[in-house]
Design a protein around this motif. Structure first.
Motif, mmCIF file in Angstrom:
data_model
loop_
_atom_site.group_PDB
_atom_site.id
_atom_site.type_symbol
_atom_site.label_atom_id
_atom_site.label_comp_id
_atom_site.label_asym_id
_atom_site.label_seq_id
_atom_site.Cartn_x
_atom_site.Cartn_y
_atom_site.Cartn_z
ATOM 1 N N ARG A 194 -11.627 -2.633 9.452
ATOM 2 C CA ARG A 194 -10.596 -3.585 9.015
ATOM 3 C C ARG A 194 -11.051 -5.023 9.276
ATOM 4 N N THR A 195 -11.666 -5.242 10.413
ATOM 5 C CA THR A 195 -12.163 -6.581 10.732
ATOM 6 C C THR A 195 -13.251 -7.003 9.743
ATOM 7 N N GLU A 198 -11.800 -8.055 6.349
ATOM 8 C CA GLU A 198 -11.250 -9.412 6.386
ATOM 9 C C GLU A 198 -12.369 -10.442 6.429
ATOM 10 N N ARG A 201 -13.441 -10.855 2.933
ATOM 11 C CA ARG A 201 -12.430 -11.596 2.170
ATOM 12 C C ARG A 201 -12.564 -13.093 2.412
ATOM 13 N N ARG A 202 -12.728 -13.467 3.674
ATOM 14 C CA ARG A 202 -12.854 -14.885 4.011
ATOM 15 C C ARG A 202 -14.102 -15.497 3.394
ATOM 16 N N SER A 237 -4.181 -14.617 7.384
ATOM 17 C CA SER A 237 -4.659 -13.872 6.224
ATOM 18 C C SER A 237 -3.529 -13.632 5.224
ATOM 19 N N ASP A 239 -3.295 -11.061 3.577
ATOM 20 C CA ASP A 239 -3.071 -9.626 3.679
ATOM 21 C C ASP A 239 -2.067 -9.365 4.805
ATOM 22 N N TYR A 242 -3.188 -7.052 7.527
ATOM 23 C CA TYR A 242 -4.136 -7.651 8.457
ATOM 24 C C TYR A 242 -3.424 -8.608 9.406
ATOM 25 N N GLN A 243 -2.414 -9.330 8.911
ATOM 26 C CA GLN A 243 -1.634 -10.200 9.803
ATOM 27 C C GLN A 243 -1.071 -9.406 10.969
#
Length: 299
Positions: A194-195, A198, A201-202, A237, A239, A242-243
């Motif tokens: 998951r990390t 993200e 994504r960034r 985020s 998402d 993810y938040q």
């Protein structure tokens, strides 16, 4: 934008007392921060000579402002932490310290915004490709460290990292204290997949924003809006899942620190007080240096 995240990470670790071994190291690292950040930017972006010269000037000015404005605030945070460390600390106290640090980070980003807008607006397509290559190289290293190991090896890796930092702060740990660290890691929600998602994504978001700015070069207002949007998404985020995950990690970190701190002896807590006090005094000394300097501030 990415080197600023490195700076922020360093500040956070120093505030936690878990990174640097001595006061002279703090002073040396802080004094060299502009040069190190300029080198990192050039490594990612392959800056032209005019860009590199302006980056050095902008970073020197940001460094002076940080020393004059935020270092005293950092020292204030350390003073509060030092006063709390002799006694048990609640998760809420730990999270308040984290929130105070985040507020100071926001001040740093706000101050850096004009420089970020200028540099982001000035990048060429070749420089964006250089950025993407560096991102890919960095991702390969990240995957090797965090995604490739088995779950057991990953837990052990995290434990050894945390043990080293904690012993730098408190001194040698005994078995019950080591067991508290292992419980924290065993119960952690940390999910490298998951990390990593993200992280990707960034990185994609950054390149897209930079390409948008290149298409509208000269539109300063639009560039500022794009940079602010990116930084907002970097901070929170888009998402929602993810938040929730990120917030869970923060809360677990606060609770984990409180639980481990509760196992420390009075002598270990006094060592932590001394460590934080040394960093606090370093920040006060560094902040005072501006008063005695006569060098002009770049315009």
């Amino acid at each position: 934008m990415f080197p600023l995240r490195t700076t922020i990470g360093v500040v956070a670790l120093v505030l936690a007392g878990l990174l640097l071994a001595g006061c002279s190291t703090v002073k040396l690292a802080y004094g060299q921060a502009p040069q190190l950040l300029a080198w990192q930017l050039n490594r990612y972006l392959d800056l032209s000579q005019p860009q590199a010269e302006r980056v050095r000037d902008e970073l020197a000015e940001l460094h002076r402002w940080h020393r004059d404005t935020l270092l005293p605030e950092h020292a204030g945070l350390l003073q509060k932490l030092r006063q709390q460390l002799p006694a048990p600390m609640s998760p809420e106290q730990a999270c308040r310290a984290y929130a105070d640090l985040r507020t100071q980070i926001d001040q740093l980003l706000a101050r850096a915004e004009p420089s970020l807008v200028w540099l982001a607006s000035d990048l060429s397509e070749a420089q964006l490709r250089s950025l993407q290559k560096r991102q890919a190289d960095s991702n390969a290293d990240w995957k090797k460290e965090w995604l490739d190991p088995t779950p057991d090896k990953l837990r052990e890796h995290r434990y050894q990292q945390l043990l080293s930092r904690t012993e730098d702060f408190y001194g040698s740990l005994q078995e019950p204290q080591k067991a508290a660290l292992r419980r924290y890691i065993a119960q952690s929600s940390f999910d490298p997949q998951r990390t990593y998602a993200e992280r990707l994504r960034r990185q994609t978001d950054l390149v897209q924003v930079l390409r948008q700015m290149a298409q509208e070069r000269g539109n300063t207002d639009q560039a500022r809006t794009l940079v602010r949007g990116y930084l907002a998404r970097l901070n929170t985020s888009p998402d929602a899942a993810y938040q929730r995950y990120a917030q869970a990690l923060v809360e677990e970190g606060c609770a984990g620190f409180a639980a481990v701190h509760a196992t420390m002896t009075p002598a270990q807590r006094l060592r932590a007080v001394a460590s934080v006090g040394a960093y606090e005094q370093d920040f006060i000394t560094l902040a005072a240096q501006r008063v005695s300097r006569s060098d002009p501030v770049p315009q």
